[in-house]
Enzyme design. Sequence first.
Site, short mmCIF file in Angstrom:
data_model
loop_
_atom_site.label_atom_id
_atom_site.label_comp_id
_atom_site.label_asym_id
_atom_site.label_seq_id
_atom_site.Cartn_x
_atom_site.Cartn_y
_atom_site.Cartn_z
N ALA A 248 0.81 -1.23 0.00
CA ALA A 248 0.00 0.00 0.00
C ALA A 248 0.84 1.28 0.00
O ALA A 248 0.29 2.37 0.18
CB ALA A 248 -1.01 0.03 1.15
N ALA A 249 2.16 1.15 -0.25
CA ALA A 249 2.98 2.36 -0.32
C ALA A 249 2.48 3.28 -1.44
O ALA A 249 2.29 4.48 -1.24
CB ALA A 249 4.45 1.99 -0.54
N GLY A 250 2.27 2.68 -2.61
CA GLY A 250 1.78 3.47 -3.75
C GLY A 250 0.38 4.02 -3.48
O GLY A 250 0.08 5.17 -3.82
N ASP A 251 -0.47 3.20 -2.86
CA ASP A 251 -1.84 3.66 -2.56
C ASP A 251 -1.81 4.85 -1.60
O ASP A 251 -2.58 5.80 -1.74
CB ASP A 251 -2.64 2.52 -1.91
CG ASP A 251 -2.79 1.33 -2.83
OD1 ASP A 251 -2.80 1.53 -4.06
OD2 ASP A 251 -2.90 0.19 -2.32
O1 RIB Z 1 -1.66 -2.02 -3.37
C1 RIB Z 1 -1.80 -3.01 -2.37
C2 RIB Z 1 -3.06 -3.80 -2.59
O2 RIB Z 1 -2.95 -4.51 -3.79
C3 RIB Z 1 -3.36 -4.82 -1.54
O3 RIB Z 1 -4.08 -4.29 -0.45
C4 RIB Z 1 -4.07 -5.90 -2.30
O4 RIB Z 1 -5.39 -6.10 -1.93
C5 RIB Z 1 -3.94 -5.53 -3.78
O5 RIB Z 1 -5.09 -4.96 -4.27
#
Ligand code: RIB
Length: 306
Positions: A248-251
């Site tokens: 989730a770094a990018g998110d």
């Molecule tokens: O970017 C990380 C995410 O990628 C995870 O939470 C996983 O569910 C996938 O969608």
Amino acid sequence: MKRILVLGSLNMDLVTNVHATPKVGETVLGNGFSEIPGGKGANQAVAIGKLGGAVSMIGRVGSDDFGSKLKEALESSGVDGSGVKSVESEPTGTALIMVNDDGDNSIVVIPGANFSMVPENVLSEDFDGQDILLAQLETPIETIEKAFAMAKEKGLMTVLNTAPARQLSRDLIANVDLLVPNETEFEVLTGYSAESEEDLQKGAAALFDTGVKELIITLGKDGALYMNHTGDKHHVHGYKVDAVDTTAAGDSFIGGLLTALSKGEGMASAMEFAMKVGAVTVTKHGAQSSLPTFGEIEKFEGVKRK
Ligand code: RIB
């Protein structure tokens, strides 16, 4: 403050830690097992909610326990999840995640109900009162194409995070204002590597020719590079941190970026804020479990890599 609508995936992440990711045919022992709310769409929505942005989400989960937990996770993070509906036909999306000793991950996504989010589920009223549409590529591409066309018709700013990597139609790219690929995705999209300056320029020019106005290429530890169709360019360096899990770094970077932009900050300042959000996220385990609040970012005193 501008309102952000996220169209995207919700997955329950099934996570274990391994010393090293197994090779083909190899069996390794995992250390611990956790179910952690995830999915790129939900992660980005939750990141925005926790940072104090105004955010709603549309998407699909199954009529099961994972689906209920993912909807609860949205609501408890300040995301309006009323546009996330449950379907009977498919289970909630899941992601199998292995995190190695370096904090790097390997992920297999099983889309499940996320692929029930078909174009007919995108409604004109979803865009009422919204200013920015944000999507990733874990829901059906036809749905994203329709949503971006409608969003542009309705005057929203559109932001596409091109994860996971795939090629995109010219029609979709033409409706994207801000495109956010990582280096691999940039290469898949343009055929040019993000490693040489010359290739970067050529790939970016090809994207600008198809209608993209702004581009941010995330470069992992090297930060992020902004370019736009009028020739402006800006590089933001990353922070030195002890990374335990890059999931989730990018998110979180995108959540931070959009939150800052929605509060009226300029691009350079929004990228600086987003870089801090990404840095804090990798110091903690899991996807949504690692996403910081605005208060945590205010207290963050990181040292830049350069
Ligand atoms: O970017 C990380 C995410 O990628 C995870 O939470 C996983 O569910 C996938 O969608």
